[in-house]
Design an enzyme around this catalytic site. Structure first.
Site, mmCIF file in Angstrom:
data_model
loop_
_atom_site.group_PDB
_atom_site.id
_atom_site.type_symbol
_atom_site.label_atom_id
_atom_site.label_comp_id
_atom_site.label_asym_id
_atom_site.label_seq_id
_atom_site.Cartn_x
_atom_site.Cartn_y
_atom_site.Cartn_z
ATOM 1 C CB SER A 448 -40.202 0.701 22.926
ATOM 2 O OG SER A 448 -40.519 -0.119 24.352
ATOM 3 C CB CYS A 620 -46.313 0.517 24.871
ATOM 4 S SG CYS A 620 -44.797 0.727 25.175
ATOM 5 C CG ASP A 665 -42.631 -2.876 25.735
ATOM 6 O OD1 ASP A 665 -41.914 -3.022 26.574
ATOM 7 O OD2 ASP A 665 -42.121 -2.352 24.431
ATOM 8 C CD1 TRP A 667 -41.738 2.160 32.496
ATOM 9 C CD2 TRP A 667 -42.033 1.395 30.610
ATOM 10 N NE1 TRP A 667 -42.067 3.395 31.789
ATOM 11 C CE2 TRP A 667 -42.479 2.972 30.502
ATOM 12 C CE3 TRP A 667 -42.161 0.830 29.165
ATOM 13 C CZ2 TRP A 667 -42.697 3.421 29.197
ATOM 14 C CZ3 TRP A 667 -42.355 1.204 28.050
ATOM 15 C CH2 TRP A 667 -42.677 2.687 27.975
#
Length: 668
Positions: A448, A620, A665, A667
Site C-alpha cells: 500500500s 488496513c 485493504d 491481507w
C-alpha cells in the site's frame, strides 16, 4: 504442466572492436568534412549489406502473429482440442493450474488448452458449439472489493455490456477465494450467473445452483469442502465430462491463488519502471524487528497514482540460496540455456525469457523460497535414488489422508522450500532443467502506497516490515522482497539503487466530498495508506477546502519502540489535520490493548460520526484477526448505541460497504 526442451551451451564471450586510425589534421575544413561523410557512407553501405541476411529472426517473430492468437475457436479446431480452460489471475498460479488441467484432459479421452481471456476474442464463446463435444472451464479469482483480476477485466466488461447468445454452450466455473474477505468469490459467481443469463448450459462439479468454490484459507481440508455426494453428482450430471470434472475438482481444491488487479498505466507488470531509491530509513527505534520507510523516484515516468493505490515491485532471490542449489545439483550456474515449449501451438514459447542462464533463471524468474506444491514433489520423486525418499515424496503428493497430513506437517508447517527439500532428501538430485520447468514464476510483491501524489507527485513511499523467522527445522527463512528492499540504499558504490515497479489501481479511496469525516483503522504497517490519506487531507486544507473530521486509530507494541511515523502523526494532530490520534500500545501494560478496544472506548464519538455525520470507515492490515475484531467492534457499537439486534447490526455494516463507506485493504 507445459513441457519444455532444454538447450545448453557454455557461456562464451567475444570482444570485437573498431580501431580508429589516426586522422591527419587538415586545415581545409571542407575537405575534412567531405572525407568524413564519404567514409561514413562507405561504412554504412558495407555493414548494411552484411546485416541484411537476418530474416530468420523476423520469421520466428512473425510466425505466431496469426489469427490463432485471437481466435481460440480456430485454434481448437486446428489442434483437435475440445476443452478450453480460461483463467483469471495475476500471480501465475491459475495459469499453472489451467495448464495442468489442459494437459491432463487426455487421460479422459479429451484434448484441452489453457487460455488467457485477455489474449483471445471472447465473443467467440458463442461459437463453441462448432467444436464437437466441447466445454469451457473458467477458473476465476477475485480481488479487493469484488473486482476481477487484471487479465480478466476486459472479459468482465464485455460480459456486463454484451448481449451474446450462448445457447448450447456448455461451461463450468471454479471460483478461487478466501473467506476472510468480504467479497468472497464475487468474480466467479458473477461469471457463472452472467453466462447462464446469456443462455449457456452449466455443467457444474458442485450442483445446479452455482459455481464450485474454494476457500484457499485452508487448502488441505479437502474432505470438508468436497463431499462424496458432490463428486458423485459431478459424475452423474456431467456425462462425458463427469470423470474429467471430478479430476478437475481434486486439483482445484489443492491450489492456492492470490488475487490482485493491476492498473493500466504507462508502466505495468510487463513493462515495469526502474525507479531510483532516494530514501531508505529504519522506522522503529528499538526491538528485534526492522520496519522501514523507502521512497522511490518516479520523476519523468509519467506514472500517476492516487492515495490508496498499491505499488508492485519485482524482487530477486537471495544469491546464497541460488548458489547453494547450484552446488547441490553440481551445475555451472553460468551455463546458457533455452527452455523451449514442446507444444508448437502454444502462445507461450518459454517459461521465462530465453536464452538465459541457470543463475539468471533462479535469481530473477523462479520462485525458490515458497514451499513447493504437491505436483512438483510428485515429478521430482523419480530422481530420488533412495526408495524411502521416493516413497515419502510420492506419499506427500498423493490425495490420501496420510499423504496430505504428511505434506501439511513436513512441507507447509515446517516452511520447507525447494532448497530445504534438496538438503533433507540427500538422494534427491534432479536435473536442473526439469527443476526450472517445474518451479513457478517469482511474482511481484505489493505494498500500500504510504504517500499522496498531491504532496509527493514524483515519489512513491513504501512502509514495510522485514520478514525473517526461524522454522521448525531450525532454518532461518527470509522474506524475498523485504530483505531485498532493506539492502536498497540510495547510493551503492556510487551507483543509484533501483527497483522495478508499477502501480496497481485500488478501490481504497478517500470520499469524493472532502467534508465527509473519515475513520481510519490501521495498526502496524497498516498505517501505510493512511499516511497518504492524512497528507492529502492536509493538502486540501492548505487549498482552503472544508475538510471533515480525520480520525486515526493506530496500534503498535510499545510507544518507545515501534510507534511508526510518530513525529509526523503528532505534528498532523498539532496542526489540526488529524482531528484525533488514537494509539493502542498493546504491550505497554499488563493487559493487552488493541485498536478495537479504543473504538469501543470512544463508541459515542464513533457512532455519531458514522450514523449522523456520514463518515467513511477504512481498515488496513491483517484480515485474519484484526479486521474481523474491528468489524465486530462496529457491530457492538451499532447494537449498543443504535438499539439494533446483532443481525440488524451486521446488515447495517453491510449497507455501509455497499455504499462505499466501509472499505478494507487487508491481507492474510
Amino acid at each position: 504442466m507445459t513441457h519444455f526442451n532444454s538447450c545448453t551451451s557454455k557461456n562464451e564471450h567475444s570482444i570485437s572492436g573498431l580501431m580508429d586510425e589516426d586522422e591527419p589534421f587538415f586545415s581545409n575544413l571542407d575537405l575534412f568534412l567531405f572525407s568524413l561523410i564519404a567514409g561514413l557512407l562507405v561504412y554504412w553501405i558495407i555493414f548494411r549489406k552484411k546485416a541484411e541476411p537476418i530474416p530468420e529472426f523476423k520469421k520466428l517473430e512473425s510466425t505466431p502473429q496469426t489469427t490463432r492468437e485471437t481466435s481460440f475457436i480456430g485454434k481448437m479446431k486446428k489442434t483437435g482440442k475440445n476443452i478450453v480452460v480460461f483463467y483469471g489471475s495475476q500471480t501465475g498460479t491459475a495459469e499453472e493450474f489451467a495448464n495442468r488441467l489442459a494437459k491432463d484432459a487426455h487421460r479422459y479421452g479429451m484434448k484441452g488448452m489453457a487460455a488467457d481471456p485477455e489474449e483471445y476474442d471472447m465473443s467467440e464463446l458463442s461459437r463453441l458449439t462448432e467444436v464437437e463435444n466441447s466445454i469451457a472451464i473458467f477458473c476465476m479469482a477475485t480481488y479487493g472489493e469484488g473486482d476481477p483480476t487484471d487479465n480478466a477485466q476486459d472479459f468482465y466488461d464485455w460480459l456486463q455490456e454484451g448481449d451474446a447468445d450462448f445457447s448450447g454452450v456448455k461451461y463450468t466455473v471454479f471460483a478461487l477465494g478466501n473467506k476472510t474477505y468480504e467479497h468472497y468469490n464475487s468474480m466467479g459467481k458473477y461469471v457463472d450467473k452472467r453466462l447462464a443469463e446469456l443462455g449457456a448450459r452449466r455443467k457444474s462439479a458442485n450442483d445446479l445452483t452455482g459455481v464450485m468454490m474454494l476457500n484457499i484459507d485452508n487448502i488441505m481440508l479437502l474432505n470438508t469442502i468436497l463431499s462424496d455426494k458432490k463428486v458423485q453428482f459431478c459424475k452423474q450430471v456431467c456425462n462425458v465430462w463427469g470423470q474429467f470434472l471430478t479430476h478437475v475438482v481434486v486439483y482445484f481444491m489443492v491450489y492456492l491463488l492470490s488475487f490482485i488487479v493491476c492498473s493500466h498505466r504507462p508502466f505495468d507488470s510487463k513493462n515495469p519502471f526502474l525507479a531510483a531509491v532516494t530514501v531508505n530509513r529504519k522506522l522503529n527505534k528499538a526491538g528485534d524487528r526492522h520496519l522501514m520507510h523507502l521512497e522511490l523516484d518516479i520523476t519523468g515516468s509519467k506514472i500517476r497514482y492516487e492515495s490508496g493505490d498499491h505499488v508492485a515491485v519485482y524482487p530477486i532471490n537471495d544469491s546464497v540460496i541460488v548458489n547453494r542449489i547450484g552446488d547441490l545439483l553440481g551445475v555451472d550456474l553460468d551455463t546458457v540455456i533455452s527452455l523451449n515449449n514442446l507444444d508448437e501451438e502454444s502462445n507461450k514459447k518459454h517459461p521465462f525469457p530465453c536464452p538465459s542462464t541457470y543463475r539468471t533463471a533462479l535469481t530473477h524468474y523462479l520462485d525458490i523460497t515458497n514451499p513447493p506444491r504437491t505436483n512438483v514433489l510428485y515429478e521430482l520423486a523419480q530422481y530420488a535414488t533412495e526408495p524411502k525418499d521416493q516413497e515419502n515424496m510420492r506419499k506427500m503428493a498423493s490425495s490420501s489422508p496420510e499423504g496430505k497430513a504428511l505434506y501439511q506437517s513436513w512441507v507447509l508447517d515446517s516452511c520447507r522450500n525447494i532448497l530445504a527439500i534438496l538438503e533433507d532428501f540427500p538422494s534427491l538430485r534432479p536435473p536442473i532443467d526439469h527443476l526450472c520447468e517445474l518451479l513457478p514464476r517469482l511474482q511481484a510483491r505489493y505494498y500500500s502506497i504510504a504517500s499522496s501524489s498531491k504532496v509527493h507527485a514524483n515519489s512513491i513511499h513504501i512502509c514495510a516490515v522485514v520478514v525473517e523467522y526461524e522454522t521448525k527445522t531450525g532454518r532461518v527463512n527470509k522474506g524475498v522482497a523485504t530483505n531485498w528492499l532493506k539492502n536498497k540504499m540510495p547510493t551503492d558504490n556510487g551507483h543509484k539503487a533501483t527497483v522495478p515497479m508499477y502501480i496497481r489501481k485500488s478501490q481504497f479511496r478517500l470520499p469524493f466530498k472532502s467534508t465527509n469525516p473519515v475513520i481510519m483503522v490501521g495498526p502496524g504497517t497498516g498505517i501505510a495508506p493512511f499516511m497518504g490519506f492524512v497528507q492529502e487531507r492536509g493538502w486540501l486544507k492548505e487549498q482552503g477546502k472544508d475538510v471533515g473530521d480525520t480520525v486515526l486509530y493506530y496500534g503498535c507494541r510499545y510507544k518507545k519502540e515501534d510507534f511508526l511515523y510518530q513525529e509526523e502523526l503528532e505534528e498532523f494532530e498539532k496542526t489540526g489535520v488529524l482531528t484525533a490520534l488514537n494509539v493502542a500500545f498493546s504491550r505497554d501494560q499488563a493487559e493487552k490493548v488493541y485498536v478495537q478496544h479504543l473504538l469501543k472506548k470512544n463508541k459515542e464519538a464513533v457512532w455519531r460520526l458514522v450514523h449522523s455525520d456520514n463518515a467513511h470507515i477504512y481498515i488496513c492490515g491483517d484480515a485474519r484477526n484484526m479486521a474481523r475484531d474491528v468489524q465486530n467492534a462496529f457491530y457492538e457499537i451499532a447494537e449498543e448505541l443504535g438499539g439494533l439486534s446483532r443481525s440488524q447490526a451486521v446488515d447495517y455494516v453491510k449497507k455501509l460497504m455497499t455504499k462505499g463507506r466501509y472499505s478494507q485493504d487487508v491481507w492474510s
